[in-house]
Design an enzyme around this catalytic site. Sequence first.
Site, PDB file in Angstrom:
ATOM      1  N   GLU A  33       0.880  -1.236  -0.048  1.00 18.12           N
ATOM      2  CA  GLU A  33       0.030  -0.043  -0.117  1.00 18.12           C
ATOM      3  C   GLU A  33       1.072   1.317   0.036  1.00 18.12           C
ATOM      4  O   GLU A  33       1.913   1.237   0.890  1.00 18.12           O
ATOM      5  CB  GLU A  33      -0.926  -0.171   1.178  1.00 18.12           C
ATOM      6  N   ARG A 257       5.759 -12.872   9.500  1.00 16.35           N
ATOM      7  CA  ARG A 257       6.559 -11.848   9.104  1.00 16.35           C
ATOM      8  C   ARG A 257       7.998 -11.784   9.768  1.00 16.35           C
ATOM      9  O   ARG A 257       7.971 -12.340  10.833  1.00 16.35           O
ATOM     10  CB  ARG A 257       5.627 -10.436   9.727  1.00 16.35           C
ATOM     11  N   LYS A 267       4.881   0.282   9.934  1.00 11.11           N
ATOM     12  CA  LYS A 267       4.668   1.522   9.282  1.00 11.11           C
ATOM     13  C   LYS A 267       4.166   2.438  10.013  1.00 11.11           C
ATOM     14  O   LYS A 267       4.661   3.647   9.930  1.00 11.11           O
ATOM     15  CB  LYS A 267       3.904   1.313   8.117  1.00 11.11           C
TER      16      LYS A 267
END
Length: 552
Positions: A33, A257, A267
């Site tokens: 994104e 992850r 983020k």
Amino acid sequence: MAEEKSLNFIEEIIEADLANGKYASILTRFPPEPNGYLHIGHAKSICLNFGLAINYGGKTNLRFDDTNPVTEDTEYVDSIKEDIKWLGFTWANEFYASDYFEQLYQFAITLIKKGLAYVDDSSSEQIAAQKGTPTQPGIENEYRARTIEENLQLFADMRAGKYKDGEKVLRAKIDMASPNMHLRDPLLYRIKHAHHHRTGDAWCIYPMYDFAHGQSDSIENITHSICTLEFIPHRPLYDWCIEQLGIFPSHQYEFARLNLTYTVMSKRRLLQLVNEKYVSGWDDPRMPTISGMRRRGFTAWSIREFCDKIGVAKRENLIDVGLLEFCVREDLNKTALRRMVVLDPLKVVITNYPEGQTEIVTSENNPEDADGGTREIPFCRELYIEQEDFMEVPSKKYFRLAPGQMVRLKSAYIIKCESVVKDAAGTITEVHCVYLPESKSGDDTSGIHVKGTLHWVSALHAVHAEVRLYDRLFKVENLNAAEGDFKDYINPDSLTILPAAYAEPALKAAKFEERYQFLRKGYFAMDKESTPEKLVFNRTVTLRDNWAKAQK
RNA sequence: UGCCCAAUAGUAUAAUGGUAGUACAACAGAUUUUGGUUCUGUCUGUCUAAGUUCGAAUCUUGGUUGGGCAACCA
């Protein structure tokens, strides 16, 4: 020699899919994104997705998941593309979820016509309340019973801009009592009268992740859609949409992850560090962003190697940042040019060396590289060495310079300390030594063997440089387990600026793309703020230091 | 008091019913004009209980532990 091939679980699935003819070739995608910069965690995903395609003869699309116009920006699109290219990967196609907005809208109409989606007038609070909790089923509201015709009209009106933000949403009609929260009539579309970075003002309704991602995969004929563990509960919805729409069956697979010690990897948190000025920007060399690491001096190879070494599995993990450091040292040891820079200077006067005389010594650019060549270094009567390379009262096993002790000056002579000069406060200002003329490197007939070799810089020829040293950004290993605000754990000493280090003259010709090993001090790269008038270097990583370790 | 995922050395990751291996870290030594590099060696592990089996890290069941799941974010 038989090669040991050990596959991760995704490679096993792919090999099986290829072997049984489910697919003739694979197509993966990397779906960022554009609302932030890429970090080392994304690098793991990038290496996985692109690496799989490379190893199995497939392709990888870059697809921006740009379905939320209020947080997204082309600045991020550009940085993401730059980072992926720098990492060394090439995408087959550059796509955007926003490319599919019209198609997605038609998909939604298909669901409405099948009686599988409805327009809900409830507020977000009401919807949340009606959803129930993980242990309590949700309840169906009155809007759920709307007719197909009414839903079609209302949805068209939503698109036409007849309603304000939040007034209506489109929801899938699945099961309000499902034990999987994501199946309790998930939102498909919401109204946002916002300017989109690519579609501008063409739309005022935007699809949610769950109604954009899987469909985008399907539109592109992605075979293996690889994401992180937190999307596991979304998979039934991912499959439900594809099945109800009757479109290409992409499949989702989830891996754990990356978590790294002494840093944060979300983020949201990284954005906070930037916005609240804890760091100088997304590319601050202390940031775990690709751009920050690049600026710090990490090589693309070292990051790829790291991602290869950490493996891919489904278990939560916390990787020791030491492994990353190992990978970059492994690369830089073989490629970095050796240079001498004194970070914390102490003057040495060679009392038996003629005043005003300068001679040139040569030194290898890289002992690991036989073809690396040599460089010339001026030597004269007054030099600088590191403060820490001299001890007036040496500790045991200290084999650097001390009164009466001899050391080799790298690529030059053996010197012996005779005396020290102190100022009024008792601080040592100069160390006086004598050199052994017959001990010159390459032409040593002294027969003397010394244990210590020091780096040094000629006082007469030294080039001034600013050197920036970095330490871990946080004081605790596991930020995810740390209580309270993560910013409370920021390491106040993560940046040390040495404004006036002394560098050997060869560094005047330093280049951005070159990597250097400042002898005995670590690996360095020129910073983007460096100018010919003022050289600035970032320390990428220290050298391993068994001596410092033994001192603790 | 639901559903889902996972559990192998300090950290990661292999072994896919048949010798628990590799990397990093740690420790010891050799080499070294970088206390770097390189080389050699050492240490440490299958969450637990029962079951299936000639044989289980692997299969089954229960337990334990860790993680995830309710945003008009992705």
